[in-house]
Design a protein around this motif. Structure first.
Motif: not given
Length: 216
Positions: A20-46
């Motif tokens: 998730l390391v990006s050469p542009v301004s969107a940091s890897s931490s922001e992308l990783l946070e989005l991924q983790q939020q996605w997992a929560t939404v996908n698996y724990q909500l309906d």
């Protein structure tokens, strides 16, 4: 088969990447946070709660796309969020989200074909395979196969790349070939930053193996 059922096998465990390391301004931490939020939404909500949360994720991903100057990584995650929304929504109302995901994946691939170790290629291939074909939507197994093969050239040992191609081959009745790629998926290394996604993917791999066992 409904659009929701066709799409759900693609996004129930999510297509993500360890890189998730990006050469542009969107940091890897922001992308990783989005991924983790996605997992929560996908698996724990309906239901409505899940759809609402996916809508929020789409807006967050759009902000990352703008912040990063349309980076390939951010476009890919925007597309994953849109595709997941299509899966959760189902029916004809899902088609607009699927179309938007396709467009953003194409933008990401145009910028960097190998983005996130072939993730965009794999997601787009699976979309082409899962959505209905003309005149309802853009589905095309011919295009899907071409994209799957390219994704495997980029990431030959990836769990997702091998699993989804195995699933495609199973659907096409190519059981022997499907087994070969499913075995690769079974042997693929897990990734430290996606334990929940890997767990769910392993469950899907096991389910596909059971189906293949009945064809032996």
């Amino acid at each position: 088969m409904t659009l929701k059922k066709r799409l759900s096998s693609l996004f129930i465990a999510g297509i993500t990447s360890a890189s998730l390391v990006s050469p542009v301004s969107a940091s890897s931490s922001e992308l990783l946070e989005l991924q983790q939020q996605w997992a929560t939404v996908n698996y724990q909500l309906d239901g409505d709660a899940q759809l609402s949360a996916f809508s929020e994720l789409i807006e967050q991903a759009k902000a990352l796309v703008e912040q990063s100057g349309n980076s390939a990584e951010s476009l890919t995650w925007l597309a994953i969020s849109q595709s997941s929304t299509a899966s959760a929504k189902g029916g004809l109302g899902a088609l607009d989200f699927a179309e938007s995901a396709k467009e953003n994946l194409e933008r990401a691939i145009d910028k960097e074909e190998t983005v996130l170790d072939g993730t965009a290629l794999t997601v787009l291939a699976a979309l082409y395979h899962k959505v209905p074909g003309w005149p309802v939507s853009f589905g095309s197994d011919k295009k899907a196969e071409k994209l799957f093969k390219r994704a495997l050239e980029v990431n030959p040992h990836g769990m997702d790349q091998n699993f989804f191609y195995a699933e495609y081959l199973f659907d096409e009745g190519e059981y022997k070939e499907a087994q070969a790629f499913l075995t690769r998926a079974q042997n693929a290394p897990e990734k430290a930053n996606r334990p929940l996604a890997d767990k769910k993917r392993r469950e899907e791999i096991a389910a596909l193996q059971e189906k293949l066992n009945t064809k032996a």
